[in-house]
Design an enzyme around this catalytic site. Structure first.
Site, short mmCIF file in Angstrom:
data_model
loop_
_atom_site.label_atom_id
_atom_site.label_comp_id
_atom_site.label_asym_id
_atom_site.label_seq_id
_atom_site.Cartn_x
_atom_site.Cartn_y
_atom_site.Cartn_z
N SER A 74 88.72 13.99 75.51
CA SER A 74 87.34 14.23 75.95
C SER A 74 87.24 15.19 77.13
O SER A 74 86.19 15.77 77.36
CB SER A 74 86.65 12.91 76.29
OG SER A 74 87.18 12.35 77.47
N LYS B 252 85.66 11.40 83.40
CA LYS B 252 84.66 12.38 82.96
C LYS B 252 84.30 13.26 84.16
O LYS B 252 84.86 13.11 85.24
CB LYS B 252 83.38 11.69 82.45
CG LYS B 252 83.58 10.64 81.37
CD LYS B 252 83.99 11.21 80.03
CE LYS B 252 84.16 10.12 78.98
NZ LYS B 252 84.68 10.66 77.71
#
Length: 268
Positions: A56, A110
């Site tokens: 990700s 993230k």
């Protein structure tokens, strides 16, 4: 040569079966490196080791990157320590490590995109922050891949499956087609935008869930996601590390620093 490697693998498997219990903690082979660094630079209250198990954040962090996470940078400062240590709050563009809001036992990484008060939206994959289109050199996009809600968040009709927290976020914090980040929360997305399960799909990151920010890749090993996602370590993974340590270690990434990218708030 293949016969030699096969025989070595058989020997290693036998040794591992005798020495290690099956649920041994993942990362056993690299623990010597982590231990040495911890002794030099701090304890687990200051630093935490973390491995990237999925793609990700690809473009910035790769699957198999082993990181040291600074746990002090976002710690609340008291009247004395605030003058000695560089405490600060989460800033736009920081890479953050945090406990998953939907599965607290999982740790995620993230990029912080929006902090309290920010207005966030995507227009055909491009981030618009507080009314200003942003250049994101770290963002990775898949050519030809398109999904209305994912790429035009939050105004496009939602077709993807959302967790209840994301639905609540859309119901309570979208104003004039933009997400307005509420106090005590951070909006986070992965840099690999079309292959990231993030705040668009499971909602905002509570500020108290944020552990710290990664600052150093101390080792990077080219291993598949399935070997890194399991909290236990498989024999095959141990053999893979032992027999391919030299060839599958990404030496160019060793001791690379991880830095955020400043997304400045500019009001129109």
């Amino acid at each position: 040569m293949p016969d030699i490697i096969t025989n070595m693998e058989i020997i290693l498997k036998n040794v591992v079966r005798r020495v290690l219990p099956k649920p041994a903690v993942r990362g056993f082979i690299a623990e010597w490196a982590v231990t040495a660094i911890m002794l030099l630079f701090g304890t687990t209250t200051v630093l935490q080791a973390f491995v990237i198990p999925s793609g990700s954040m690809e473009g910035t962090l790769l699957v198999g990157d082993h990181l040291l996470v600074d746990k002090l940078v976002y710690a609340p400062a008291d009247s004395f320590s605030q003058h000695l240590l560089p405490y600060r709050d989460v800033q736009r563009g920081d890479v953050i490590v945090f406990r998953s809001p939907i599965e607290l036992e999982k740790t995620l990484v993230k990029r912080a995109i929006g902090v309290p008060g920010d207005r966030v939206r995507l227009e055909n994959k491009r981030l618009v922050l507080n009314g200003v289109p942003m250049d994101e050199p770290y963002a990775n996009h898949i050519p030809g891949s398109y999904a209305a809600y994912r790429d035009n968040f939050p105004s496009a009709a939602q077709t993807e499956s959302l967790r209840s927290r994301a639905t609540e976020m859309l119901d309570q914090h979208v104003v004039n087609g933009e997400l307005v980040v509420p106090p005590g929360s951070v909006f986070a997305m992965g840099d690999n935008r079309e292959n990231s399960d993030d705040s668009r799909f499971w909602g905002l990151v509570p500020r108290e869930n944020i552990i710290g920010t990664p600052f150093l890749i101390y080792w990077s090993f080219d291993a598949p996601t399935e070997d890194l996602s399991d909290p236990g370590i498989g024999i095959a993974h141990i053999v893979d590390i032992t027999t391919h340590f030299l060839t599958k270690t990404r030496w160019a990434r060793t001791f690379q620093f991880v830095r955020g990218y400043p997304l400045q708030r500019t009001e129109h």
